[in-house]
Design a protein around this motif. Sequence first.
Motif, PDB file in Angstrom:
ATOM      1  N   GLY A  10     -13.736 -28.389  20.656  1.00 49.04           N
ATOM      2  CA  GLY A  10     -12.892 -27.557  21.448  1.00 49.04           C
ATOM      3  C   GLY A  10     -11.427 -27.745  20.865  1.00 49.04           C
ATOM      4  O   GLY A  10     -10.664 -26.724  20.783  1.00 49.04           O
ATOM      5  N   ARG A  11     -10.999 -28.954  20.583  1.00 49.77           N
ATOM      6  CA  ARG A  11      -9.634 -29.130  19.963  1.00 49.77           C
ATOM      7  C   ARG A  11      -9.560 -28.545  18.817  1.00 49.77           C
ATOM      8  O   ARG A  11      -8.505 -27.938  18.548  1.00 49.77           O
ATOM      9  CB  ARG A  11      -9.744 -30.729  19.890  1.00 49.77           C
ATOM     10  CG  ARG A  11      -8.227 -31.406  20.176  1.00 49.77           C
ATOM     11  CD  ARG A  11      -8.180 -32.702  19.981  1.00 49.77           C
ATOM     12  NE  ARG A  11      -7.093 -33.070  19.044  1.00 49.77           N
ATOM     13  CZ  ARG A  11      -6.916 -34.165  18.478  1.00 49.77           C
ATOM     14  NH1 ARG A  11      -7.851 -35.191  18.383  1.00 49.77           N
ATOM     15  NH2 ARG A  11      -5.970 -34.514  17.512  1.00 49.77           N
ATOM     16  N   LEU A  12     -10.611 -28.594  17.882  1.00 50.48           N
ATOM     17  CA  LEU A  12     -10.561 -27.834  16.705  1.00 50.48           C
ATOM     18  C   LEU A  12     -10.369 -26.486  16.807  1.00 50.48           C
ATOM     19  O   LEU A  12      -9.628 -25.735  16.113  1.00 50.48           O
ATOM     20  CB  LEU A  12     -11.621 -28.323  15.716  1.00 50.48           C
ATOM     21  CG  LEU A  12     -11.757 -27.602  14.521  1.00 50.48           C
ATOM     22  CD1 LEU A  12     -10.617 -27.773  13.653  1.00 50.48           C
ATOM     23  CD2 LEU A  12     -12.957 -28.154  13.513  1.00 50.48           C
ATOM     24  N   GLY A  14      -0.806 -28.487  19.111  1.00 54.92           N
ATOM     25  CA  GLY A  14      -1.659 -28.340  17.954  1.00 54.92           C
ATOM     26  C   GLY A  14      -2.030 -27.117  17.430  1.00 54.92           C
ATOM     27  O   GLY A  14      -2.804 -27.158  16.200  1.00 54.92           O
ATOM     28  N   VAL A  15      -1.744 -26.001  17.924  1.00 56.74           N
ATOM     29  CA  VAL A  15      -2.118 -24.668  17.468  1.00 56.74           C
ATOM     30  C   VAL A  15      -1.370 -24.435  15.920  1.00 56.74           C
ATOM     31  O   VAL A  15      -0.100 -24.315  15.987  1.00 56.74           O
ATOM     32  CB  VAL A  15      -1.455 -23.587  18.451  1.00 56.74           C
ATOM     33  CG1 VAL A  15      -1.975 -22.217  17.617  1.00 56.74           C
ATOM     34  CG2 VAL A  15      -2.416 -23.683  19.742  1.00 56.74           C
ATOM     35  N   ILE A  16      -2.359 -24.270  14.866  1.00 56.95           N
ATOM     36  CA  ILE A  16      -1.625 -24.060  13.567  1.00 56.95           C
ATOM     37  C   ILE A  16      -0.924 -22.876  13.534  1.00 56.95           C
ATOM     38  O   ILE A  16      -1.752 -21.817  13.875  1.00 56.95           O
ATOM     39  CB  ILE A  16      -2.927 -24.368  12.481  1.00 56.95           C
ATOM     40  CG1 ILE A  16      -3.224 -25.656  12.541  1.00 56.95           C
ATOM     41  CG2 ILE A  16      -2.169 -23.993  11.096  1.00 56.95           C
ATOM     42  CD1 ILE A  16      -4.454 -25.902  11.751  1.00 56.95           C
ATOM     43  N   GLY A  17       0.353 -22.802  13.042  1.00 55.12           N
ATOM     44  CA  GLY A  17       0.804 -21.432  12.964  1.00 55.12           C
ATOM     45  C   GLY A  17       1.472 -21.150  14.390  1.00 55.12           C
ATOM     46  O   GLY A  17       2.304 -20.119  14.393  1.00 55.12           O
ATOM     47  N   GLY A  18       1.358 -21.878  15.500  1.00 51.26           N
ATOM     48  CA  GLY A  18       1.920 -21.325  16.698  1.00 51.26           C
ATOM     49  C   GLY A  18       3.412 -21.374  16.730  1.00 51.26           C
ATOM     50  O   GLY A  18       3.866 -20.256  17.366  1.00 51.26           O
ATOM     51  N   ALA A  66      -7.402 -33.847  10.307  1.00 51.07           N
ATOM     52  CA  ALA A  66      -7.039 -34.393  11.585  1.00 51.07           C
ATOM     53  C   ALA A  66      -7.841 -35.520  12.254  1.00 51.07           C
ATOM     54  O   ALA A  66      -7.873 -35.893  13.103  1.00 51.07           O
ATOM     55  CB  ALA A  66      -6.944 -33.334  12.623  1.00 51.07           C
ATOM     56  N   GLY A  67      -9.056 -35.876  11.285  1.00 49.18           N
ATOM     57  CA  GLY A  67      -9.749 -36.868  11.820  1.00 49.18           C
ATOM     58  C   GLY A  67     -10.687 -36.625  12.872  1.00 49.18           C
ATOM     59  O   GLY A  67     -10.921 -37.539  13.738  1.00 49.18           O
TER      60      GLY A  67
END
Length: 367
Positions: free
Chosen positions: A72-74, A271-275, A137-138
């Motif tokens: 869910g996090r990814l 954490g949202v990429i491009g957010g 992000a491990g």
Amino acid sequence: MVEFAPSARLRRTPFSAGVEAAGVSAYSVYNHMLLPCAFAGLVEDYRHLKRAVQLWDVACERQVEIRGPDAGRLMQMLTPRDLSRAAPSRCLYAPVVDGRGGMLNDPVALKLDEDRWWLSIADSDLLLWAKGVAQGAGLRVEVFEPDVSPLAVQGPKADALMARVFGEAVTGLRFFGCGRFGFAGHDLLIARSGYSKQGGFEIYVTPGEIGMDLWQALMAAGRDLDVRAGCPNLIERVEGGLLSYNADMDISNTPHECGLGRYCNGANLPGVIGGAALMREAETGPQRQIRPIEIAAEALPPLTAHWPLMADGARVGQVTSAAFSPDFGVGVAIGMVNKSHWTPGTALVVETPQGDLPAVVREKFWN
Ligand code: THG
């Protein structure tokens, strides 16, 4: 046109045998896999899609599976769409962007379970991006392409056909809802979705071995409904305004430019990429945007590269997909248009390989 060179790199699908027996007349390549593009012909396929029901080999809509405690996090790193209230049994159209908000793909996301998702991808190698983000992000996830091949059943008689093979209950699915239905001892995920505006379903066929059995069962059950092999139809999808990645938009476009701003409601989430880039753009709004474009023409050549859109001799955008529509009697098109000229009713000129044609920005697509 010349032939494709046979190669194991150009993947066949579980349904290719059925598609070829049905007389496929043109293939494209999508996600390194065969995608049928015509059978009887673009116009005849179009008319049939709008009156009957078709089986579409869209196995090339490959799945990227994300599984594990951090799934869910990814997922919420990969898309600016808010997934916090996503329920299993719902499909979500979910743009995926890079750190600058550039479109990497526009998949349909399916939440299978709390720690298991599928991204049903458009034509770019999203698997690599997802694996890279997870690695960097491990995260505790596995990211891979499972043996899943979507088969779409599209057209006004899709409900009638699906009920015969899967039971009446399948017709209870709502748009973008999904559920599990049995076939030959397998539980298959089925959604009311698909790349047309004629209504229908997508069956996520797994394993691939049962693909031809299901194809034959649907063909046999739908004989009196005039079921035929079909495929995403250029004319119908442009009329409906369905976007095609790398044709209508690419990494140089943001979701706001693509008219997909409503799917960026989670851009502010951590954490949202491009957010951050999308939030910034939302304040001013995009400087260009996708618009329906009507072209005055009685026929159009195939579009193999973007056609410039001009006003007063200056370029103000481009047509990215176009076809002549028999039902509307005009050229239907999708264009990316500068803010200065995107108001509905604005008259433009489109430069096609066969000369300049008058065009106008429309308010809505043709549905
Ligand atoms: N189905 C599935 N996977 C896909 C596609 C599909 N992967 C590739 C490609 N198509 C992805 N792109 C789209 C584009 C549009 C839609 C779905 C996938 C779509 N849009 C609806 C519309 O615009 O009317 C609804 C979107 C919404 O409101 O949620 O269906 O077709 N499995």
